[in-house]
Design a protein around this motif. Sequence first.
Motif, short mmCIF file in Angstrom:
data_model
loop_
_atom_site.label_atom_id
_atom_site.label_comp_id
_atom_site.label_asym_id
_atom_site.label_seq_id
_atom_site.Cartn_x
_atom_site.Cartn_y
_atom_site.Cartn_z
N ALA A 129 40.09 61.34 78.14
CA ALA A 129 39.72 60.11 78.12
C ALA A 129 38.65 59.38 78.90
O ALA A 129 37.95 58.62 78.56
N ILE A 130 38.63 60.15 80.18
CA ILE A 130 37.82 59.64 81.09
C ILE A 130 36.40 60.40 80.62
O ILE A 130 35.40 59.65 80.87
N ALA A 131 36.51 61.47 80.37
CA ALA A 131 35.18 62.21 79.86
C ALA A 131 34.50 61.44 78.80
O ALA A 131 33.46 61.40 78.89
N ALA A 132 35.28 60.97 78.01
CA ALA A 132 34.85 60.15 77.08
C ALA A 132 34.27 58.82 77.20
O ALA A 132 33.56 58.02 76.34
N GLY A 133 34.68 58.54 78.54
CA GLY A 133 34.04 56.98 78.99
C GLY A 133 35.23 55.85 78.76
O GLY A 133 34.46 54.74 78.64
N ASN A 134 36.18 56.07 78.58
CA ASN A 134 37.34 54.90 78.55
C ASN A 134 37.92 54.61 79.74
O ASN A 134 37.78 55.09 81.00
N ALA A 135 38.31 53.10 79.77
CA ALA A 135 39.50 52.89 80.96
C ALA A 135 40.88 53.18 80.18
O ALA A 135 41.23 53.37 78.84
N VAL A 136 41.81 53.45 81.29
CA VAL A 136 43.17 54.15 80.85
C VAL A 136 44.31 53.63 81.48
O VAL A 136 44.18 53.20 82.78
N VAL A 137 45.43 53.47 80.90
CA VAL A 137 46.57 53.26 81.38
C VAL A 137 47.50 54.58 81.15
O VAL A 137 47.51 54.98 79.83
N LEU A 138 48.07 55.13 81.97
CA LEU A 138 49.04 56.37 82.03
C LEU A 138 50.55 55.79 82.15
O LEU A 138 50.71 55.25 83.27
#
Length: 482
Positions: A129-138
Amino acid sequence: MTEIVEETLCELRQTFKSGKTKSVAWRKTQLNALRQLVKDNEEKVFEALYQDLGKHPIESYRDEVGVVVKTINHTLSNLDKWVAPTKGKLPLLFFPTRGEVLPEPLGVVLIFASWNFPISLALDPVIGAIAAGNAVVLKPSDQAPACSSLIAKTIPQYMDPKAVRIIEGGPQICEKLLQHKWDKIFFTGSPQVGRVVMTAAAKHLTPVTLELGGKCPVILDSLSNPSDLKVAIKRIVSGKWGPCSGQACIGIDYMLVEEKLAPTVIELLKKTMKSFYTESPKDANCMARIVNKHHFQRVQNLLKDPLVEASIVHGGSLDEENLFIEPIILLDPPLDAAIMNEEIFGPLLPVITLKNIQESIEFINERPKPLTIYAFTKDENFKKKILSETSSGSVTFNDVLIQFLCDDLPFGGVGSSGFGRYHGKFSFDTFSHEKAVLRAGFFPELEARYPPWNNFKMTFIKLAYDLDYFGLFLLLVGLKRF
């Protein structure tokens, strides 16, 4: 709690809107930070995994820490290539128009992690998800509380808290999270909960990747070389009881073997288990325990059928106080029993005998599609039949589990074992939108595309579709006057 979720989502959307996460430099910084987090806290990870599941440090490194580090290294080595636009091949008729496919991040994504590999199955999707450039909630699993707490404490210390957030909690917080609109939901867990996630996502038309489970079979063909059979049995034992004491979605659920080979196979299984786990597996400290009492009782209930209990040919010791179940082998339990119709997710191995190993294909096809099929055979024709006549998330010949570690192979299920895929570039793709971009100029102009219509224009259009080179020829000779 609703307010916390809304505030978090609002902040992450603002971060994504700012464009910060689209920067390749930012992505690399976050991945490097995550790798450093794992390395700096390796001992704490081992301790948390032991608290939650009783995993040995070597097992923890093999299945959790090492997986994360390997995935980050692979991603960092390839990220520049992945983010670059790829050329799209266009019909020659449109020359000199150019086309490309541009990967872009989806936005704010929600990741639900599973408890059986609470570090790797949490962080591996985050890497994509980070590699693709997103913001993330885990959302870590509340059934692995020590690991969940460790992730929640350390992630903000290493990664950008305005773009990567951890929300802990049980079913209630999951329900709150699912009430909101996300740009992607990635879920790892059971098919039952997967249905709940998908139902909630459908209300917002949110795309979902579901990494579920299933009853993964191992087919053991007659191997003429005794040493090959011994290697196969070692790999089967490790694939059944090695990863988290059988609590693995890609772990072996049951074995298919010919009747004549069954006695030899069972003796080899016993001998190999003894060499791996000694006479007292509980004291050997090489097997994880069952995660909690609920799952212990669930596995225990699979054995309560008298006919199932009568099929036990090895093991049978259960220690509820310490949540430990020793390896158990069952020979031909009833096919209508729960143990043969529910995912076992524990250290029980049913061995099912067949008159002919070729019957294994029909046996598998009569059941829901598995996440993976393992087959030990040297028969190339049999391999072709397995590939062409069965459907599963993956097929591995003559080994177990290692497909999960191969970044250049997609990992995912089919049917009730899930859908969507990840690992390596496939993780990047899962959290990206492939945007088609076409760049045209103002010359030349083909008048045949416009009314008024005539017979020549019909002929022109037909030939342009049927023979692309002919269409280009017409373009070059300047038949635009028609």
